[in-house]
Write an enzyme that holds these catalytic residues in place. Structure first.
Site, PDB file in Angstrom:
ATOM      1  N   SER A  85      46.835  48.264  50.366  1.00 21.81           N
ATOM      2  CA  SER A  85      45.491  48.675  50.805  1.00 21.81           C
ATOM      3  C   SER A  85      44.524  47.508  50.662  1.00 21.81           C
ATOM      4  O   SER A  85      43.656  47.297  51.511  1.00 21.81           O
ATOM      5  CB  SER A  85      44.992  49.850  49.966  1.00 21.81           C
ATOM      6  OG  SER A  85      45.851  50.947  50.101  1.00 21.81           O
ATOM      7  N   ARG A 136      57.491  48.233  45.732  1.00 24.94           N
ATOM      8  CA  ARG A 136      57.680  47.375  46.909  1.00 24.94           C
ATOM      9  C   ARG A 136      58.443  46.103  46.569  1.00 24.94           C
ATOM     10  O   ARG A 136      59.230  45.611  47.345  1.00 24.94           O
ATOM     11  CB  ARG A 136      56.315  46.973  47.494  1.00 24.94           C
ATOM     12  CG  ARG A 136      55.551  48.118  48.097  1.00 24.94           C
ATOM     13  CD  ARG A 136      54.115  47.735  48.332  1.00 24.94           C
ATOM     14  NE  ARG A 136      53.457  47.390  47.079  1.00 24.94           N
ATOM     15  CZ  ARG A 136      52.173  47.161  46.935  1.00 24.94           C
ATOM     16  NH1 ARG A 136      51.383  47.179  47.974  1.00 24.94           N
ATOM     17  NH2 ARG A 136      51.651  46.875  45.763  1.00 24.94           N
ATOM     18  N   HIS A 164      52.447  53.860  52.155  1.00 23.74           N
ATOM     19  CA  HIS A 164      52.302  55.119  51.390  1.00 23.74           C
ATOM     20  C   HIS A 164      52.950  56.275  52.145  1.00 23.74           C
ATOM     21  O   HIS A 164      53.623  57.119  51.551  1.00 23.74           O
ATOM     22  CB  HIS A 164      50.819  55.481  51.200  1.00 23.74           C
ATOM     23  CG  HIS A 164      50.019  54.534  50.367  1.00 23.74           C
ATOM     24  ND1 HIS A 164      48.835  53.985  50.797  1.00 23.74           N
ATOM     25  CD2 HIS A 164      50.216  54.052  49.117  1.00 23.74           C
ATOM     26  CE1 HIS A 164      48.332  53.218  49.850  1.00 23.74           C
ATOM     27  NE2 HIS A 164      49.155  53.233  48.817  1.00 23.74           N
ATOM     28  N   LYS A 174      36.645  51.617  39.082  1.00 22.93           N
ATOM     29  CA  LYS A 174      36.932  50.937  40.356  1.00 22.93           C
ATOM     30  C   LYS A 174      35.855  51.317  41.349  1.00 22.93           C
ATOM     31  O   LYS A 174      35.336  52.420  41.310  1.00 22.93           O
ATOM     32  CB  LYS A 174      38.290  51.408  40.906  1.00 22.93           C
ATOM     33  CG  LYS A 174      39.480  50.686  40.308  1.00 22.93           C
ATOM     34  CD  LYS A 174      40.726  50.985  41.145  1.00 22.93           C
ATOM     35  CE  LYS A 174      41.976  50.370  40.540  1.00 22.93           C
ATOM     36  NZ  LYS A 174      43.200  50.818  41.202  1.00 22.93           N
TER      37      LYS A 174
HETATM   38  O1  PNS Z   1      47.319  53.203  43.753  1.00 19.26           O
HETATM   39  P1  PNS Z   1      47.155  52.688  42.362  1.00 19.26           P
HETATM   40  O2  PNS Z   1      45.762  52.132  42.152  1.00 19.26           O
HETATM   41  O3  PNS Z   1      48.227  51.696  41.973  1.00 19.26           O
HETATM   42  O4  PNS Z   1      47.333  53.967  41.389  1.00 19.26           O
HETATM   43  C1  PNS Z   1      47.216  53.859  39.985  1.00 19.26           C
HETATM   44  C2  PNS Z   1      47.127  55.264  39.342  1.00 19.26           C
HETATM   45  C3  PNS Z   1      45.964  56.029  39.958  1.00 19.26           C
HETATM   46  C4  PNS Z   1      48.404  56.014  39.604  1.00 19.26           C
HETATM   47  C5  PNS Z   1      46.940  55.077  37.809  1.00 19.26           C
HETATM   48  O5  PNS Z   1      45.849  54.235  37.579  1.00 19.26           O
HETATM   49  C6  PNS Z   1      46.720  56.407  37.102  1.00 19.26           C
HETATM   50  O6  PNS Z   1      47.649  57.152  36.875  1.00 19.26           O
HETATM   51  N1  PNS Z   1      45.446  56.724  36.762  1.00 19.26           N
HETATM   52  C7  PNS Z   1      45.072  57.940  36.110  1.00 19.26           C
HETATM   53  C8  PNS Z   1      44.607  57.664  34.670  1.00 19.26           C
HETATM   54  C9  PNS Z   1      45.808  57.503  33.747  1.00 19.26           C
HETATM   55  O7  PNS Z   1      46.567  58.417  33.523  1.00 19.26           O
HETATM   56  N2  PNS Z   1      45.938  56.281  33.205  1.00 19.26           N
HETATM   57  C10 PNS Z   1      47.018  55.936  32.315  1.00 19.26           C
HETATM   58  C11 PNS Z   1      48.237  55.432  33.089  1.00 19.26           C
HETATM   59  S1  PNS Z   1      49.495  54.866  31.985  1.00 19.26           S
END
Ligand code: PNS
Length: 159
Positions: free
Chosen positions: A129, A91, A18, A42
């Protein structure tokens, strides 16, 4: 043109992968908002406050980086911050399907929003993570994968 970009994620906890993406983003954008997502579905190991504090410490010398958190939709958070750029790390091919789906869905919800994919250094591409938490839980060595404060916090969680 240089702008503000949002780098959203769970960051549970932040890894060197990150941090590599954040460093790359600071070279492209004047301001990088690292945004820790709240997700009631989560069960993170670290609270939002802990994740933000670890991120703030790890990015303290990076120019233009701000750390915050958000709930709700990413597109709404982007609108509130007057930005149309989201940064995500890519990645490997295995990340692609989910990232592609998310980028296109976000653009359906907010037509001006662009997702900018950055690839970390190749030696960091295998980091996640989830895997780091598992290694820490089982007593393995994690010091080369995360900043010292995060390694310390992981050891404390699993002590
Ligand atoms: O580190 P991660 O878990 O891969 O991040 C995922 C994240 C937090 C970027 C994604 O779940 C997100 O944007 N969540 C906010 C809610 C949202 O907008 N969901 C619709 C995404 S299309």
């Amino acid at each position: 043109m240089r702008h503000t970009a949002i780098y959203p994620g769970s960051f549970d906890p932040v890894t060197n992968g990150h941090l590599d993406v954040i460093a790359r983003a600071t070279r492209l954008f004047d301001r990088v908002i690292v945004a820790v997502a709240h997700n009631d579905l989560k069960k993170p190991l670290f609270s939002s406050e802990e994740r933000m504090s670890l991120l703030r410490h790890a990015t303290r010398e990076m120019p233009g980086v701000e750390v915050t958190s958000f709930g709700g939709l990413l597109v709404d958070f982007a609108r509130q911050n007057n930005t149309t750029v989201v940064v995500r790390g890519l990645r490997a091919i295995s990340d692609f399907e989910f990232e592609f789906q998310m980028a296109l869905m976000n653009r359906k919800l907010h037509s001006d929003l662009e997702t900018c994919f950055l690839t970390p250094k190749e030696e960091l591409t295998y980091l996640s993570s989830r895997i780091i938490k598992e290694i820490a839980r089982l007593g393995g060595q994690i010091d080369t994968f995360v900043p010292p404060q995060v390694a310390h916090a992981l050891r404390a969680k699993f002590a």
